[in-house]
Design a protein around this motif. Structure first.
Motif, mmCIF file in Angstrom:
data_model
loop_
_atom_site.group_PDB
_atom_site.id
_atom_site.type_symbol
_atom_site.label_atom_id
_atom_site.label_comp_id
_atom_site.label_asym_id
_atom_site.label_seq_id
_atom_site.Cartn_x
_atom_site.Cartn_y
_atom_site.Cartn_z
ATOM 1 N N ASN A 147 0.790 -1.245 0.000
ATOM 2 C CA ASN A 147 0.000 0.000 0.000
ATOM 3 C C ASN A 147 0.810 1.278 0.000
ATOM 4 N N GLY A 148 2.139 1.172 0.237
ATOM 5 C CA GLY A 148 2.923 2.381 0.484
ATOM 6 C C GLY A 148 2.564 2.917 1.860
ATOM 7 N N ASN A 149 3.359 3.870 2.356
ATOM 8 C CA ASN A 149 3.031 4.487 3.646
ATOM 9 C C ASN A 149 3.703 5.844 3.721
ATOM 10 N N PHE A 150 2.967 6.823 4.152
ATOM 11 C CA PHE A 150 3.481 8.191 4.252
ATOM 12 C C PHE A 150 4.768 8.207 5.086
ATOM 13 N N GLY A 151 5.814 8.846 4.567
ATOM 14 C CA GLY A 151 7.050 9.022 5.342
ATOM 15 C C GLY A 151 7.960 7.803 5.382
ATOM 16 N N GLN A 152 7.722 6.829 4.513
ATOM 17 C CA GLN A 152 8.535 5.604 4.592
ATOM 18 C C GLN A 152 9.129 5.177 3.245
ATOM 19 N N SER A 153 9.679 6.139 2.483
ATOM 20 C CA SER A 153 10.297 5.764 1.190
ATOM 21 C C SER A 153 11.303 4.639 1.374
ATOM 22 N N ASN A 154 12.188 4.809 2.350
ATOM 23 C CA ASN A 154 13.259 3.826 2.559
ATOM 24 C C ASN A 154 12.689 2.468 2.980
ATOM 25 N N TYR A 155 11.838 2.497 3.989
ATOM 26 C CA TYR A 155 11.297 1.242 4.548
ATOM 27 C C TYR A 155 10.449 0.497 3.515
ATOM 28 N N VAL A 156 9.576 1.226 2.816
ATOM 29 C CA VAL A 156 8.697 0.574 1.834
ATOM 30 C C VAL A 156 9.525 -0.007 0.681
ATOM 31 N N ALA A 157 10.573 0.730 0.278
ATOM 32 C CA ALA A 157 11.441 0.208 -0.793
ATOM 33 C C ALA A 157 12.042 -1.131 -0.365
ATOM 34 N N THR A 158 12.461 -1.218 0.908
ATOM 35 C CA THR A 158 13.073 -2.480 1.353
ATOM 36 C C THR A 158 12.039 -3.597 1.460
ATOM 37 N N LYS A 159 10.866 -3.262 1.960
ATOM 38 C CA LYS A 159 9.875 -4.323 2.181
ATOM 39 C C LYS A 159 9.290 -4.818 0.851
ATOM 40 N N SER A 160 9.247 -3.937 -0.160
ATOM 41 C CA SER A 160 8.865 -4.381 -1.508
ATOM 42 C C SER A 160 10.005 -5.200 -2.102
ATOM 43 N N GLY A 161 11.229 -4.748 -1.857
ATOM 44 C CA GLY A 161 12.407 -5.468 -2.358
ATOM 45 C C GLY A 161 12.474 -6.879 -1.820
ATOM 46 N N VAL A 162 12.084 -7.051 -0.574
ATOM 47 C CA VAL A 162 12.111 -8.369 0.060
ATOM 48 C C VAL A 162 11.138 -9.324 -0.647
ATOM 49 N N ILE A 163 10.022 -8.790 -1.126
ATOM 50 C CA ILE A 163 9.076 -9.635 -1.880
ATOM 51 C C ILE A 163 9.739 -10.078 -3.195
ATOM 52 N N GLY A 164 10.445 -9.154 -3.833
ATOM 53 C CA GLY A 164 11.167 -9.505 -5.063
ATOM 54 C C GLY A 164 12.201 -10.591 -4.806
ATOM 55 N N LEU A 165 12.990 -10.423 -3.753
ATOM 56 C CA LEU A 165 14.009 -11.428 -3.419
ATOM 57 C C LEU A 165 13.361 -12.787 -3.177
ATOM 58 N N THR A 166 12.240 -12.777 -2.487
ATOM 59 C CA THR A 166 11.532 -14.031 -2.165
ATOM 60 C C THR A 166 11.165 -14.778 -3.446
ATOM 61 N N LYS A 167 10.671 -14.035 -4.433
ATOM 62 C CA LYS A 167 10.230 -14.680 -5.682
ATOM 63 C C LYS A 167 11.416 -15.189 -6.505
ATOM 64 N N VAL A 168 12.491 -14.408 -6.524
ATOM 65 C CA VAL A 168 13.692 -14.852 -7.254
ATOM 66 C C VAL A 168 14.266 -16.111 -6.601
ATOM 67 N N TRP A 169 14.398 -16.071 -5.282
ATOM 68 C CA TRP A 169 15.006 -17.207 -4.571
ATOM 69 C C TRP A 169 14.130 -18.458 -4.679
ATOM 70 N N ALA A 170 12.802 -18.262 -4.652
ATOM 71 C CA ALA A 170 11.910 -19.431 -4.800
ATOM 72 C C ALA A 170 12.186 -20.105 -6.137
ATOM 73 N N ARG A 171 12.371 -19.314 -7.182
ATOM 74 C CA ARG A 171 12.650 -19.887 -8.514
ATOM 75 C C ARG A 171 14.032 -20.552 -8.553
ATOM 76 N N GLU A 172 15.023 -19.900 -7.935
ATOM 77 C CA GLU A 172 16.391 -20.428 -8.019
ATOM 78 C C GLU A 172 16.640 -21.632 -7.108
#
Ligand code: NAI
Length: 247
Positions: A147-172
Protein backbone atom coordinates in the motif's frame (compact mmCIF):
# COMPACT_ATOMS: atom_id res chain seq x y z
CA UNK A 1 4.49 -34.49 17.65
CA UNK A 2 5.77 -30.93 17.76
CA UNK A 3 5.84 -29.28 14.34
CA UNK A 4 9.53 -28.22 14.42
CA UNK A 5 10.98 -31.15 16.37
CA UNK A 6 14.75 -31.48 15.79
CA UNK A 7 14.96 -28.46 13.48
CA UNK A 8 17.85 -25.98 13.60
CA UNK A 9 16.53 -22.44 13.13
CA UNK A 10 18.33 -19.12 12.78
CA UNK A 11 16.18 -16.12 13.70
CA UNK A 12 17.66 -12.71 12.87
CA UNK A 13 16.47 -9.93 15.16
CA UNK A 14 15.42 -12.57 17.66
CA UNK A 15 16.30 -10.39 20.65
CA UNK A 16 13.04 -8.46 20.79
CA UNK A 17 9.53 -7.93 19.47
CA UNK A 18 8.32 -10.39 16.84
CA UNK A 19 11.70 -12.17 16.81
CA UNK A 20 11.58 -12.79 20.57
CA UNK A 21 8.05 -14.22 20.40
CA UNK A 22 9.13 -16.36 17.44
CA UNK A 23 12.09 -17.70 19.41
CA UNK A 24 9.84 -18.70 22.32
CA UNK A 25 7.24 -20.24 20.00
CA UNK A 26 9.83 -22.20 17.98
CA UNK A 27 11.21 -23.65 21.21
CA UNK A 28 7.76 -24.85 22.23
CA UNK A 29 7.51 -26.48 18.79
CA UNK A 30 10.76 -28.40 19.41
CA UNK A 31 13.33 -26.36 17.45
CA UNK A 32 16.82 -25.35 18.51
CA UNK A 33 17.06 -21.59 17.97
CA UNK A 34 20.09 -19.49 17.17
CA UNK A 35 19.44 -15.77 17.56
CA UNK A 36 21.49 -13.45 15.37
CA UNK A 37 21.19 -9.93 16.72
CA UNK A 38 23.25 -6.88 17.67
CA UNK A 39 21.46 -6.26 20.98
CA UNK A 40 23.09 -8.55 23.55
CA UNK A 41 21.08 -7.24 26.51
CA UNK A 42 17.74 -7.93 24.86
CA UNK A 43 18.96 -11.29 23.55
CA UNK A 44 19.91 -12.34 27.08
CA UNK A 45 16.48 -11.23 28.26
CA UNK A 46 14.92 -13.45 25.59
CA UNK A 47 17.11 -16.36 26.70
CA UNK A 48 15.93 -15.89 30.32
CA UNK A 49 12.30 -16.04 29.19
CA UNK A 50 12.88 -19.49 27.73
CA UNK A 51 13.03 -21.01 31.23
CA UNK A 52 13.66 -24.73 31.06
CA UNK A 53 14.52 -24.44 27.34
CA UNK A 54 17.48 -22.06 27.90
CA UNK A 55 20.00 -24.61 26.64
CA UNK A 56 18.44 -24.74 23.18
CA UNK A 57 18.64 -21.00 22.51
CA UNK A 58 21.99 -19.70 21.42
CA UNK A 59 22.84 -16.04 20.93
CA UNK A 60 25.43 -14.94 18.40
CA UNK A 61 26.34 -11.29 18.01
CA UNK A 62 25.88 -10.92 14.26
CA UNK A 63 25.42 -7.67 12.40
CA UNK A 64 23.49 -8.84 9.37
CA UNK A 65 24.74 -5.85 7.35
CA UNK A 66 28.21 -7.38 7.27
CA UNK A 67 28.58 -10.35 4.88
CA UNK A 68 31.81 -11.62 6.43
CA UNK A 69 30.22 -11.74 9.90
CA UNK A 70 27.18 -13.52 8.50
CA UNK A 71 29.29 -16.04 6.59
CA UNK A 72 31.45 -16.82 9.66
CA UNK A 73 28.37 -17.27 11.84
CA UNK A 74 26.75 -19.51 9.23
CA UNK A 75 29.83 -21.74 9.15
CA UNK A 76 29.88 -21.96 12.96
CA UNK A 77 26.21 -23.00 13.15
CA UNK A 78 26.65 -25.54 10.35
CA UNK A 79 29.81 -27.01 11.86
CA UNK A 80 28.20 -27.33 15.30
CA UNK A 81 24.78 -28.67 14.28
CA UNK A 82 25.57 -30.34 10.95
CA UNK A 83 22.69 -28.57 9.18
CA UNK A 84 20.55 -25.42 9.07
CA UNK A 85 16.85 -26.15 8.47
CA UNK A 86 15.25 -22.73 8.86
CA UNK A 87 16.23 -19.10 8.34
CA UNK A 88 13.83 -16.41 9.56
CA UNK A 89 15.05 -13.15 8.04
CA UNK A 90 13.29 -10.96 10.59
CA UNK A 91 15.75 -8.19 11.63
CA UNK A 92 14.54 -4.79 10.49
CA UNK A 93 14.55 -1.10 11.34
CA UNK A 94 12.66 2.08 10.44
CA UNK A 95 13.89 5.66 10.06
CA UNK A 96 10.96 7.70 8.82
CA UNK A 97 10.86 11.04 6.99
CA UNK A 98 8.97 12.42 4.05
CA UNK A 99 10.81 12.39 0.73
CA UNK A 100 11.32 16.13 1.16
CA UNK A 101 13.22 15.68 4.42
CA UNK A 102 14.84 12.25 4.06
CA UNK A 103 18.65 12.43 4.13
CA UNK A 104 20.63 10.08 1.84
CA UNK A 105 22.26 8.55 4.97
CA UNK A 106 18.82 7.82 6.39
CA UNK A 107 17.83 6.07 3.15
CA UNK A 108 21.02 3.99 3.16
CA UNK A 109 20.76 3.01 6.84
CA UNK A 110 17.43 1.27 6.29
CA UNK A 111 18.51 -0.31 2.99
CA UNK A 112 21.58 -1.75 4.74
CA UNK A 113 19.63 -3.63 7.42
CA UNK A 114 16.34 -4.46 5.72
CA UNK A 115 17.60 -5.36 2.26
CA UNK A 116 21.36 -6.00 2.29
CA UNK A 117 21.00 -7.87 5.60
CA UNK A 118 18.35 -10.14 4.08
CA UNK A 119 20.53 -10.74 1.01
CA UNK A 120 23.60 -11.53 3.16
CA UNK A 121 21.79 -14.07 5.36
CA UNK A 122 19.86 -15.59 2.44
CA UNK A 123 23.04 -16.09 0.42
CA UNK A 124 25.26 -17.50 3.18
CA UNK A 125 22.63 -19.80 4.69
CA UNK A 126 21.17 -21.05 1.39
CA UNK A 127 24.64 -22.26 0.34
CA UNK A 128 24.58 -24.60 3.35
CA UNK A 129 20.95 -25.61 2.75
CA UNK A 130 21.86 -26.48 -0.86
CA UNK A 131 24.45 -28.95 0.43
CA UNK A 132 21.61 -30.79 2.23
CA UNK A 133 18.97 -30.32 -0.48
CA UNK A 134 16.54 -29.03 2.10
CA UNK A 135 15.55 -25.81 3.85
CA UNK A 136 12.97 -23.14 4.60
CA UNK A 137 13.68 -19.44 4.23
CA UNK A 138 11.11 -16.91 5.40
CA UNK A 139 11.64 -13.21 4.71
CA UNK A 140 9.82 -10.46 6.56
CA UNK A 141 8.02 -7.94 4.39
CA UNK A 142 5.20 -5.64 5.57
CA UNK A 143 1.68 -4.57 4.73
CA UNK A 144 3.18 -1.25 3.58
CA UNK A 145 4.89 -3.04 0.66
CA UNK A 146 1.43 -3.41 -0.87
CA UNK A 147 0.00 0.00 0.00
CA UNK A 148 2.92 2.38 0.48
CA UNK A 149 3.03 4.49 3.65
CA UNK A 150 3.48 8.19 4.25
CA UNK A 151 7.05 9.02 5.34
CA UNK A 152 8.54 5.60 4.59
CA UNK A 153 10.30 5.76 1.19
CA UNK A 154 13.26 3.83 2.56
CA UNK A 155 11.30 1.24 4.55
CA UNK A 156 8.70 0.57 1.83
CA UNK A 157 11.44 0.21 -0.79
CA UNK A 158 13.07 -2.48 1.35
CA UNK A 159 9.87 -4.32 2.18
CA UNK A 160 8.86 -4.38 -1.51
CA UNK A 161 12.41 -5.47 -2.36
CA UNK A 162 12.11 -8.37 0.06
CA UNK A 163 9.08 -9.64 -1.88
CA UNK A 164 11.17 -9.51 -5.06
CA UNK A 165 14.01 -11.43 -3.42
CA UNK A 166 11.53 -14.03 -2.16
CA UNK A 167 10.23 -14.68 -5.68
CA UNK A 168 13.69 -14.85 -7.25
CA UNK A 169 15.01 -17.21 -4.57
CA UNK A 170 11.91 -19.43 -4.80
CA UNK A 171 12.65 -19.89 -8.51
CA UNK A 172 16.39 -20.43 -8.02
CA UNK A 173 16.34 -22.64 -4.93
CA UNK A 174 13.32 -24.89 -5.55
CA UNK A 175 15.49 -27.48 -7.26
CA UNK A 176 17.53 -27.78 -4.07
CA UNK A 177 14.46 -28.56 -1.97
CA UNK A 178 14.43 -25.09 -0.43
CA UNK A 179 11.11 -23.27 0.06
CA UNK A 180 11.27 -19.46 0.16
CA UNK A 181 8.30 -17.42 1.32
CA UNK A 182 7.57 -14.02 2.85
CA UNK A 183 5.31 -12.90 5.66
CA UNK A 184 3.81 -9.43 5.40
CA UNK A 185 2.75 -8.36 8.90
CA UNK A 186 0.18 -5.63 9.42
CA UNK A 187 0.74 -3.25 12.34
CA UNK A 188 2.01 -5.34 15.23
CA UNK A 189 2.26 -4.25 18.87
CA UNK A 190 6.07 -4.04 19.32
CA UNK A 191 8.62 -1.29 20.10
CA UNK A 192 8.67 -0.49 16.39
CA UNK A 193 5.22 1.07 16.46
CA UNK A 194 5.49 2.74 19.89
CA UNK A 195 6.40 6.00 18.15
CA UNK A 196 3.15 5.98 16.15
CA UNK A 197 0.63 8.41 17.73
CA UNK A 198 -2.41 6.78 19.39
CA UNK A 199 -4.75 8.68 17.05
CA UNK A 200 -3.05 7.06 14.04
CA UNK A 201 -3.18 3.62 15.68
CA UNK A 202 -6.91 4.09 16.31
CA UNK A 203 -7.33 4.89 12.60
CA UNK A 204 -5.42 1.72 11.70
CA UNK A 205 -7.65 -0.40 13.93
CA UNK A 206 -10.63 1.14 12.15
CA UNK A 207 -9.23 0.10 8.75
CA UNK A 208 -8.66 -3.50 9.89
CA UNK A 209 -11.60 -5.88 9.34
CA UNK A 210 -10.65 -7.85 12.47
CA UNK A 211 -10.69 -4.57 14.43
CA UNK A 212 -7.38 -4.85 16.27
CA UNK A 213 -3.64 -4.48 15.80
CA UNK A 214 -1.59 -7.66 15.50
CA UNK A 215 0.34 -9.35 18.28
CA UNK A 216 3.86 -10.79 17.89
CA UNK A 217 2.30 -14.24 18.42
CA UNK A 218 0.21 -13.78 15.25
CA UNK A 219 3.41 -13.46 13.22
CA UNK A 220 5.28 -16.17 15.12
CA UNK A 221 2.47 -18.62 14.26
CA UNK A 222 2.76 -17.77 10.55
CA UNK A 223 6.52 -18.32 10.72
CA UNK A 224 5.92 -21.72 12.34
CA UNK A 225 3.53 -22.75 9.57
CA UNK A 226 5.92 -21.70 6.79
CA UNK A 227 8.83 -23.44 8.58
CA UNK A 228 7.00 -26.71 9.13
CA UNK A 229 6.24 -29.68 6.90
CA UNK A 230 2.63 -28.43 6.69
CA UNK A 231 3.76 -25.91 4.05
CA UNK A 232 5.97 -28.18 1.94
CA UNK A 233 4.17 -27.35 -1.32
CA UNK A 234 4.20 -23.57 -0.76
CA UNK A 235 7.00 -21.43 -2.19
CA UNK A 236 7.35 -17.93 -3.63
CA UNK A 237 4.29 -16.66 -1.81
CA UNK A 238 3.59 -13.68 0.44
CA UNK A 239 1.42 -14.50 3.43
CA UNK A 240 -0.39 -11.39 4.66
CA UNK A 241 -0.87 -11.50 8.44
CA UNK A 242 -2.64 -8.21 8.90
CA UNK A 243 -6.16 -8.75 10.19
CA UNK A 244 -7.46 -8.23 6.66
CA UNK A 245 -5.97 -4.79 5.98
CA UNK A 246 -5.00 -5.85 2.46
CA UNK A 247 -6.69 -8.40 0.23
P1 NAI B 1 12.02 -4.81 16.84
O1 NAI B 1 12.66 -3.47 16.70
O2 NAI B 1 11.30 -5.14 18.09
O3 NAI B 1 13.11 -5.95 16.58
C1 NAI B 1 14.04 -5.88 15.55
C2 NAI B 1 15.30 -6.60 15.99
O4 NAI B 1 16.25 -6.52 14.91
C3 NAI B 1 15.97 -5.98 17.22
O5 NAI B 1 16.24 -6.98 18.19
C4 NAI B 1 17.26 -5.39 16.67
O6 NAI B 1 18.33 -5.36 17.60
C5 NAI B 1 17.54 -6.31 15.49
N1 NAI B 1 18.45 -5.70 14.51
C6 NAI B 1 18.43 -4.43 14.02
N2 NAI B 1 19.46 -4.24 13.19
C7 NAI B 1 20.16 -5.41 13.14
C8 NAI B 1 21.33 -5.83 12.46
N3 NAI B 1 22.02 -4.99 11.66
N4 NAI B 1 21.77 -7.10 12.64
C9 NAI B 1 21.10 -7.96 13.46
N5 NAI B 1 19.98 -7.60 14.13
C10 NAI B 1 19.52 -6.35 13.98
O7 NAI B 1 11.07 -4.93 15.55
P2 NAI B 1 9.76 -5.82 15.29
O8 NAI B 1 8.60 -4.93 15.38
O9 NAI B 1 9.80 -7.04 16.09
O10 NAI B 1 9.95 -6.15 13.73
C11 NAI B 1 10.48 -7.38 13.26
C12 NAI B 1 10.35 -7.40 11.75
O11 NAI B 1 8.98 -7.28 11.38
C13 NAI B 1 11.08 -6.26 11.04
O12 NAI B 1 11.65 -6.72 9.84
C14 NAI B 1 9.97 -5.28 10.74
O13 NAI B 1 10.27 -4.45 9.65
C15 NAI B 1 8.83 -6.23 10.45
N6 NAI B 1 7.51 -5.64 10.60
C16 NAI B 1 7.10 -5.14 11.80
C17 NAI B 1 5.85 -4.57 11.92
C18 NAI B 1 5.35 -4.01 13.21
O14 NAI B 1 4.26 -3.41 13.20
N7 NAI B 1 6.03 -4.16 14.32
C19 NAI B 1 4.96 -4.47 10.76
C20 NAI B 1 5.47 -5.04 9.56
C21 NAI B 1 6.72 -5.60 9.49
Amino acid sequence: MKSLEGKIAIITGGASGIGRETTLTFLKEGATVIIWDINKTNAEETQKLTGEHTSVVEFMHVDTRNYTEVENATNKVFDKHGKIDILINNAGITSDSTLKKMEPEQWQKVIDVNLTGVFNCGKAVSLKMMEKNSGKIINTSSVVAHNGNFGQSNYVATKSGVIGLTKVWARELGKYGINVNAVAPGFIETEMILSVPEKVLEGLRGKTPLGRLGKPQDIADAYVFLSSDKSNYITGTVLNVDGGMVF
